[in-house]
Enzyme design. Structure first.
Site, PDB file in Angstrom:
ATOM      1  N   HIS A  19       2.932  -1.566   9.706  1.00 29.68           N
ATOM      2  CA  HIS A  19       3.279  -0.675  10.819  1.00 29.68           C
ATOM      3  C   HIS A  19       2.862  -1.268  12.148  1.00 29.68           C
ATOM      4  O   HIS A  19       2.134  -2.263  12.223  1.00 29.68           O
ATOM      5  CB  HIS A  19       2.645   0.704  10.621  1.00 29.68           C
ATOM      6  CG  HIS A  19       1.149   0.724  10.667  1.00 29.68           C
ATOM      7  ND1 HIS A  19       0.429   0.716  11.842  1.00 29.68           N
ATOM      8  CD2 HIS A  19       0.224   0.755   9.671  1.00 29.68           C
ATOM      9  CE1 HIS A  19      -0.868   0.749  11.579  1.00 29.68           C
ATOM     10  NE2 HIS A  19      -1.029   0.766  10.261  1.00 29.68           N
ATOM     11  N   CYS A  38      -3.764  -0.803   5.337  1.00 31.54           N
ATOM     12  CA  CYS A  38      -2.435  -1.077   5.877  1.00 31.54           C
ATOM     13  C   CYS A  38      -2.451  -2.387   6.659  1.00 31.54           C
ATOM     14  O   CYS A  38      -3.505  -2.932   6.981  1.00 31.54           O
ATOM     15  CB  CYS A  38      -1.982   0.069   6.774  1.00 31.54           C
ATOM     16  SG  CYS A  38      -1.575   1.590   5.885  1.00 31.54           S
TER      17      CYS A  38
END
Length: 219
Positions: free
Chosen positions: A178, A194
């Protein structure tokens, strides 16, 4: 009349206290914010729009960069040679190198700088991209809420959202590739597992890959 002013003063005081409490939520240890982390956390101002100009879409558009505080990665995107063994279109993430490679063929790959999981949150494995979202909303998972019950239960997508401009979801896991509004954290071990990129780089990658793309994560 004096009693009426008293009630009004009490109401304003309660509202101010609630706002101050909301401002106290700090997501840096969850999302990995750096020294210029926006506002220190959730400000309580996500009521369908953003004070920075976001209200259902990014007002400035994308033209090689972003206004409103976006800046380039400290690790420049470049084309490099990559050992054979991966099909063109494969994403290879090397957490120790803090790099994400998009295989191009002929032994070449596009290299992006990334932020990775901090100690205790790094992982390896192979997944596929199962979803892609522009300006994704963020709903902290139950495991995270157990560690941090003060976090907001939901944040709509937008400039202030810690998931940034784009997100690509990996398999059935909670992990994503992301964007980020914190370019100084690229190249660092900062997240809860992440992989973060600058918004400029994540938009570039997002436009090059599709759902079903294989993602290989190596430590």
């Amino acid at each position: 009349m004096i009693r009426g002013f008293g009630w009004l003063f009490a109401a304003v005081t309660l509202l101010a206290a609630g706002h101050a409490q909301a401002q106290g939520v700090d997501m840096r240890d969850i999302m990995g914010g750096g020294p210029s982390f926006r506002g220190g956390g959730y400000s309580g101002g996500y009521g369908g729009g953003y004070s920075g100009g976001y209200s259902g879409g990014y007002s400035g558009g994308y033209s090689g960069g972003y206004g409103g505080g976006y800046s380039g990665s400290p690790i420049q995107r470049t084309t490099v040679m990559l050992p054979a063994g991966y099909a063109p279109g494969t994403i290879v993430i090397n957490t120790s190198e803090r790099r994400l490679y998009l295989v191009q063929g002929n032994g070449q790959a596009i290299s992006y700088g990334i932020g990775v999981g901090r100690d205790g949150f790094r992982w390896s494995g192979t997944h596929r991209i199962t979803a892609k979202k522009e300006w994704p909303a963020w709903t902290p998972p139950s495991e995270m809420l157990r560690r941090r019950p003060d976090l907001p239960r939901h944040m709509p997508g937008g400039i202030e959202n810690p998931l940034g401009a784009r997100a690509m979801y990996l398999g059935s896991t909670l992990y994503r590739i992301h964007g980020s509004n914190e370019p100084e954290t690229i190249g660092q071990a900062v997240s809860s597992g992440c992989f973060r990129m600058t918004n400029e780089d994540v938009v570039d990658l997002y436009n090059r890959v599709s759902i079903g793309t294989i993602v290989v994560v190596k430590n």
